[in-house]
Design a protein around this motif. Sequence first.
Motif, PDB file in Angstrom:
ATOM      1  N   ALA A 587       0.860  -1.176  -0.059  1.00  0.00           N
ATOM      2  CA  ALA A 587      -0.136  -0.140  -0.078  1.00  0.00           C
ATOM      3  C   ALA A 587       1.064   1.350  -0.072  1.00  0.00           C
ATOM      4  CB  ALA A 587      -1.120   0.010   1.144  1.00  0.00           C
ATOM      5  N   ILE A 588       1.971   1.296   0.796  1.00  0.00           N
ATOM      6  CA  ILE A 588       2.744   2.271   0.957  1.00  0.00           C
ATOM      7  C   ILE A 588       3.664   2.472  -0.220  1.00  0.00           C
ATOM      8  CG2 ILE A 588       4.801   3.104   1.945  1.00  0.00           C
ATOM      9  CD1 ILE A 588       3.907   1.903   4.762  1.00  0.00           C
ATOM     10  N   GLU A 589       4.082   1.471  -1.095  1.00  0.00           N
ATOM     11  CA  GLU A 589       4.548   1.410  -2.322  1.00  0.00           C
ATOM     12  C   GLU A 589       3.626   2.416  -3.159  1.00  0.00           C
ATOM     13  OE1 GLU A 589       5.772  -2.258  -3.843  1.00  0.00           O
ATOM     14  OE2 GLU A 589       6.970  -2.428  -1.956  1.00  0.00           O
ATOM     15  N   LEU A 590       2.426   2.047  -3.252  1.00  0.00           N
ATOM     16  CA  LEU A 590       1.515   2.637  -4.289  1.00  0.00           C
ATOM     17  C   LEU A 590       1.215   3.813  -4.016  1.00  0.00           C
ATOM     18  CD1 LEU A 590      -0.356  -0.807  -4.824  1.00  0.00           C
ATOM     19  CD2 LEU A 590       1.058   0.195  -6.486  1.00  0.00           C
ATOM     20  N   ASP A 591       1.066   4.145  -2.650  1.00  0.00           N
ATOM     21  CA  ASP A 591       0.737   5.492  -2.318  1.00  0.00           C
ATOM     22  C   ASP A 591       1.519   5.666  -0.724  1.00  0.00           C
ATOM     23  OD1 ASP A 591      -2.429   7.492  -2.018  1.00  0.00           O
ATOM     24  OD2 ASP A 591      -0.551   8.005  -1.513  1.00  0.00           O
ATOM     25  N   PRO A 592       2.655   6.463  -1.220  1.00  0.00           N
ATOM     26  CA  PRO A 592       3.520   6.749  -0.005  1.00  0.00           C
ATOM     27  C   PRO A 592       2.898   7.733   1.208  1.00  0.00           C
ATOM     28  CG  PRO A 592       4.686   6.998  -1.807  1.00  0.00           C
ATOM     29  CD  PRO A 592       3.470   6.730  -2.378  1.00  0.00           C
ATOM     30  N   THR A 593       1.856   8.403   0.727  1.00  0.00           N
ATOM     31  CA  THR A 593       1.350   9.496   1.325  1.00  0.00           C
ATOM     32  C   THR A 593      -0.051   9.000   2.277  1.00  0.00           C
ATOM     33  OG1 THR A 593       0.008  10.369  -0.293  1.00  0.00           O
ATOM     34  CG2 THR A 593       2.192  11.128   0.109  1.00  0.00           C
ATOM     35  N   TYR A 594      -0.281   7.703   2.080  1.00  0.00           N
ATOM     36  CA  TYR A 594      -1.390   7.386   2.820  1.00  0.00           C
ATOM     37  C   TYR A 594      -0.978   7.158   4.280  1.00  0.00           C
ATOM     38  CZ  TYR A 594      -5.901   5.219   3.901  1.00  0.00           C
ATOM     39  OH  TYR A 594      -7.057   4.713   4.487  1.00  0.00           O
ATOM     40  N   ALA A 595      -1.392   7.968   5.270  1.00  0.00           N
ATOM     41  CA  ALA A 595      -0.661   7.731   6.736  1.00  0.00           C
ATOM     42  C   ALA A 595      -1.328   6.699   7.387  1.00  0.00           C
ATOM     43  CB  ALA A 595      -1.225   9.055   7.716  1.00  0.00           C
ATOM     44  N   PRO A 596      -2.565   6.210   7.327  1.00  0.00           N
ATOM     45  CA  PRO A 596      -2.861   5.067   8.188  1.00  0.00           C
ATOM     46  C   PRO A 596      -1.955   3.508   7.863  1.00  0.00           C
ATOM     47  CG  PRO A 596      -4.819   6.126   7.192  1.00  0.00           C
ATOM     48  CD  PRO A 596      -3.655   6.880   6.583  1.00  0.00           C
ATOM     49  N   ALA A 597      -1.500   3.713   6.709  1.00  0.00           N
ATOM     50  CA  ALA A 597      -0.963   2.457   6.113  1.00  0.00           C
ATOM     51  C   ALA A 597       0.475   2.485   6.950  1.00  0.00           C
ATOM     52  CB  ALA A 597      -0.509   2.263   4.674  1.00  0.00           C
ATOM     53  N   HIS A 598       1.179   3.783   7.022  1.00  0.00           N
ATOM     54  CA  HIS A 598       2.394   3.724   7.730  1.00  0.00           C
ATOM     55  C   HIS A 598       2.131   3.390   9.259  1.00  0.00           C
ATOM     56  CE1 HIS A 598       4.945   5.235   4.607  1.00  0.00           C
ATOM     57  NE2 HIS A 598       3.802   6.233   4.258  1.00  0.00           N
ATOM     58  N   ALA A 599       1.300   3.852   9.801  1.00  0.00           N
ATOM     59  CA  ALA A 599       0.881   3.726  11.077  1.00  0.00           C
ATOM     60  C   ALA A 599       0.628   2.067  11.248  1.00  0.00           C
ATOM     61  CB  ALA A 599      -0.265   4.525  11.883  1.00  0.00           C
ATOM     62  N   ALA A 600      -0.143   1.521  10.651  1.00  0.00           N
ATOM     63  CA  ALA A 600      -0.409   0.271  10.778  1.00  0.00           C
ATOM     64  C   ALA A 600       1.031  -0.668  10.600  1.00  0.00           C
ATOM     65  CB  ALA A 600      -1.509  -0.252   9.638  1.00  0.00           C
ATOM     66  N   LEU A 601       1.685  -0.156   9.705  1.00  0.00           N
ATOM     67  CA  LEU A 601       2.983  -1.084   9.456  1.00  0.00           C
ATOM     68  C   LEU A 601       3.860  -0.975  10.737  1.00  0.00           C
ATOM     69  CD1 LEU A 601       4.495  -2.666   7.436  1.00  0.00           C
ATOM     70  CD2 LEU A 601       5.624  -0.379   6.507  1.00  0.00           C
ATOM     71  N   ALA A 602       3.938   0.162  11.219  1.00  0.00           N
ATOM     72  CA  ALA A 602       4.736   0.461  12.599  1.00  0.00           C
ATOM     73  C   ALA A 602       3.922  -0.479  13.515  1.00  0.00           C
ATOM     74  CB  ALA A 602       4.353   1.762  12.883  1.00  0.00           C
ATOM     75  N   ASP A 603       2.738  -0.713  13.596  1.00  0.00           N
ATOM     76  CA  ASP A 603       2.490  -1.810  14.614  1.00  0.00           C
ATOM     77  C   ASP A 603       2.663  -3.168  14.238  1.00  0.00           C
ATOM     78  OD1 ASP A 603      -0.907   0.083  15.059  1.00  0.00           O
ATOM     79  OD2 ASP A 603       0.991   0.177  16.344  1.00  0.00           O
ATOM     80  N   CYS A 604       2.709  -3.520  13.033  1.00  0.00           N
ATOM     81  CA  CYS A 604       3.310  -4.799  12.902  1.00  0.00           C
ATOM     82  C   CYS A 604       4.732  -5.000  13.421  1.00  0.00           C
ATOM     83  CB  CYS A 604       3.030  -5.074  11.286  1.00  0.00           C
ATOM     84  SG  CYS A 604       1.711  -5.140  10.557  1.00  0.00           S
ATOM     85  N   TYR A 605       5.548  -4.195  13.048  1.00  0.00           N
ATOM     86  CA  TYR A 605       6.987  -4.228  13.240  1.00  0.00           C
ATOM     87  C   TYR A 605       7.129  -4.325  14.811  1.00  0.00           C
ATOM     88  CZ  TYR A 605       8.460  -3.278   8.602  1.00  0.00           C
ATOM     89  OH  TYR A 605       8.535  -3.334   7.288  1.00  0.00           O
ATOM     90  N   SER A 606       6.197  -3.449  15.408  1.00  0.00           N
ATOM     91  CA  SER A 606       6.373  -3.529  16.962  1.00  0.00           C
ATOM     92  C   SER A 606       6.086  -4.868  17.594  1.00  0.00           C
ATOM     93  CB  SER A 606       5.459  -2.422  17.555  1.00  0.00           C
ATOM     94  OG  SER A 606       5.835  -1.134  17.293  1.00  0.00           O
ATOM     95  N   GLN A 607       4.824  -5.456  16.996  1.00  0.00           N
ATOM     96  CA  GLN A 607       4.675  -6.760  17.317  1.00  0.00           C
ATOM     97  C   GLN A 607       5.749  -7.781  17.087  1.00  0.00           C
ATOM     98  OE1 GLN A 607       1.946  -7.340  19.407  1.00  0.00           O
ATOM     99  NE2 GLN A 607       2.026  -5.110  19.075  1.00  0.00           N
ATOM    100  N   PHE A 608       6.316  -7.823  15.879  1.00  0.00           N
ATOM    101  CA  PHE A 608       7.356  -8.740  15.595  1.00  0.00           C
ATOM    102  C   PHE A 608       8.498  -8.498  16.819  1.00  0.00           C
ATOM    103  CE2 PHE A 608       6.276 -10.693  12.067  1.00  0.00           C
ATOM    104  CZ  PHE A 608       5.998  -9.938  11.069  1.00  0.00           C
ATOM    105  N   GLY A 609       8.930  -7.645  17.277  1.00  0.00           N
ATOM    106  CA  GLY A 609       9.771  -7.426  18.165  1.00  0.00           C
ATOM    107  C   GLY A 609       9.541  -7.873  19.699  1.00  0.00           C
TER     108      GLY A 609
END
Lengths: 871, 204
Positions: A587-609
């Motif tokens: 999603a970010i690749e296709l539209d880097p300015t869509y904020a919710p995708a970034h926030a959601a990705l952040a959450d994913c990474y947080s969970q991994f660690g």
Amino acid sequence: MPASASPPPTPPPIPDKAGQRWARIKAVFVEALEVPENERSAFVARACEGDTTLAEEIESLLASEKAAASFLEAPAAGLLGQDAPASPRLEPGTRLGAYEVTAFLSAGGMGEVYRARHTVLGRDVAIKTVSARAAEPKANRRLVREAQHASVLNHPNICTIFEVGDAEGTPFIVMQLVEGRSLRERLHEGLPPLATALRIGSDVADALEHAHRHGIVHRDLKSSNVVLDGTGKAIVLDFGLARRIPQVSTDLSRDSTLTATGALAGTLSHMAPEVLVGGQADARSDVWALGVLLYELVTGELPFTGRTPFETSSAILGEPPRRMSSRVPLALRLVIERCLAKNPNERYQHAADVRSALDAIARRNAWPLVGRLLVSTRWRRLSAWGAAVVLVVAAALAVPRLRARLDSAAPIRISTLAFVPMETDASDSTSLYYAQGITEALIARLGAIADARVLAPASAARAAKTATSRAELAKRLDADAIVEGRLRRSPDRIAVDVRLVEPTRGRVIWSDTYERDTRQVLALQDDIVRALAAEVRLTMRPGAHVQPEPSRAVNPDAYDSYLRGRFEWNKRTKVSLERAVAHFTRAIELDPTYAPAHAALADCYSQFGTQMVGAGSPRDFRPRAAAEAIRALQIDPYSAEAHAALAYVRHYEWQWAEAERGFLRAIELNPSYPYAHLWYANLLMSRRRLDEALHHVRLAQALDPFSLIVNTNVGWVLTIAGRNAEAIAQLRQTLALDSTYVQAHMRLIDPLEALGRFDEARREAEIVVRLTNGSTSAMASLAAIDAAAGRTDDARRELGRLLERARTEYVPPGAVAIVYAKLGDTLDQDLWLMRAYEERSNALAYLLADTTRLWRVDATVRKLIAAVGLQ
Amino acid sequence: MVASESSSSPTPASAGDVTELLLQWSSGSEAALQRLMPFVYDECRRIAERQMRGEREEHTLSPSALVNELYLRLVDQQRTTWSNRAHFFGIAAQLMRRVLVDHARARLAEKRLGGRLVVSLEAADDVATSSPLTDLLGIDEALQRLGQIDPDQLRIVELRFFAGLTVDETAHVLGRSPRTVKREWQLAKAWLFRELSERSMGSE
């Protein structure tokens, strides 16, 4: 074999006579150099106090110093380099196989390039030879092999290699003759217009993709390796340093390429960090180089520079790229930044994706009316009254169809609204994602502006599944009204039928239909939210964020990927998290300015660690999470999800005050966002503010009563608070919702152990081992409970096996520390706690919370508590 | 913090291992140093050979960054401290010296024996009189003697001449002021130069 080096600094030996003499010589010598030349002799004589031999010695040294001005100034290696014979240049007319040299073109690192002509075909080509200096049988063979690999490449933007020949033992490579100037030279003269820069970038990306598909990595892509021919077409040269992508998957291993040939080939300025430290070059390091190239194209400079190579390499490894001018479009800046992510896993994984991104930017710039890139949000401080007025007016304007009032009874005061999952007429997966996604978005938006409690969809979904009537459903969820919806989709349009239902008698209070172009889906959501808020007379929260008109379009494909990601994320398993990451990334690749995708990705990474998921060290994931959260905030500073995501990271980085501020802000922006409360509770637990922690985790539970993680965490807080029996009850209830939920089983171990119910505790640990197929976290828990139960031998054996695994897998250090703590091995406990500290493991944040129960508190632990800033 | 050592392979192969050995060495383990040596030596040799072939393009690593490259490649950046780096540079400089001197000796021998290099008449003369190769050997020998008088200056010369560090970089590594380093360097050079001039006056 070299002699042993001098050991770490030891105190200097007491000087003997010779040593004292030398010390004197040095002292006088050094001072003498400060003195003007014509006074030196006199000075030396005075300083030596009559010792003429000493004075002579010093004088001779001074004289020598003068003569030795350039002595040893050039490094030794360079000195030896001069010794090699210069390679003879080939004269025009020289024959190399079927080719005849016509002119010398240039000298490169490994050899020279000539212009030549095929004696029979008459074709003009370029021939590259290997200089005698570089000549070495192994290197030659390698070069030939690589040229052969590269010769399979046939692409308009790649300099084709025709053949590889041999002239008396020296190989030469015959390639396409490209006449034109290198990009580097052209950039010296000035920057190209944006459209041209995008096109060149796209062409180079395409070339790279082609090569990568054939298993070839360029390894030395730079602006001097890209030539613009007569028509302005970009052609990539010098796949001569290219090599086959190794069959073994390359992760971010730090293995020195001792066994590989060709050490640090490649140019420093365009070198990716992982290659700089000796790792394997792969497609992603080419993507990095592409990023540098793009940076050059739009700024004319290099992103990482320094006065010395050391500074440059430090910048590459640790500094962000130099700021780009704001004339560079935001979207392009984001693309470049992504190519230049330090961790290769965070970059575009394929050159083709970079190309798509660049092409998309080019298209958007060409059509300014479609899809504006900037989100325009205006913050307004509205009084409750004023807001209602604006809302009603705006609603009247924005709603495209007439509203149908099906029941004209007196307006109801609604304080809790439940959304049931939207239905769709189609059964295709995209519609399902859209339905769920729009529901969630409505909830989020409404939660942000309205003073009502809005229940999370997953919980509502669960309840809806088993409820037999609306009334029962509403009762279960404690809701005053239910929102139902139906989604209809066609390729270009989206329509949503919304109904507001009063549950006790099932009467429909209000219904309406909203329809828009697919690109306007966010605006569609706005319409529905406004109407709902107005319709149910939900009180506006003072200062709530209002958007009276739609402000942006979103790339439909990006939104689609985003929805898929949310779908996976809601499942909360490691595998689904990985899928979620893939979707959000897309999603970010296709539209880097869509904020919710970034926030959601952040959450994913947080969970991994996290220690629970144990996918890897937080060190790897947390920076990524932070980066994404920050990016989301840059785009939309009013996103509660982004604030919460960032605060989550800050919590585990021990930035207590900032984390707390972030959570409070998230809650302020959207009090109905359950994760803000959930994670804030975690933070409060870290600080041992247990009452507040319980309050917030219960709030989260009220908002999302069927969420597995929320319920589990309630159990966790209760355990820390010492209320073990309640904790066990809560956790068993959670498992009643889903008996395979790993985290609940894990959290059960502690309270059971605390109550001395070791067998039950062990059973839980065994279940976790089974469910996770023996993950390292699980094995650690098993060892811990065995240790606690007094089965020391078993525990040590299991520990031993775990340590074996630690050599190749990630083992959360906090988990190992706990085992040692239970065994009473304080020293080892401390060691592993130190490791956890180095890694900034999540476990450390709860040190204070766990002291009474888990750790042997010694000086080290106390120091750690202080170091982490807990007390 | 020293990690407990489980059975590890004889030759370390990863940055983590090198760092681990460095840490152990700085805690005083001589054994760690011995294990470190062959590994670093090989790397030095590889890099030196590349340097000697000479890259003629801009932006390439200049000789002075040779040891930086070594450092970057071998050491896990996250785990080392400033003092480790100083130690490392010290070893690396020594090894570079060893590598280059060995190389010079080998080349000189080749030339004398008319090895695989093309030996022109002029080159044959080189063998007898001074050439960069013989210069280097002379310097090495003289340096050894300097080391017995002033070990600090020996380190400085190794870092500056063999590892190619600048005065500032050398100062940084040794933890001394650039001014001091410069003065020491000047004295060391003066001494060495004098030694070599006196020697060359005599027979070869």
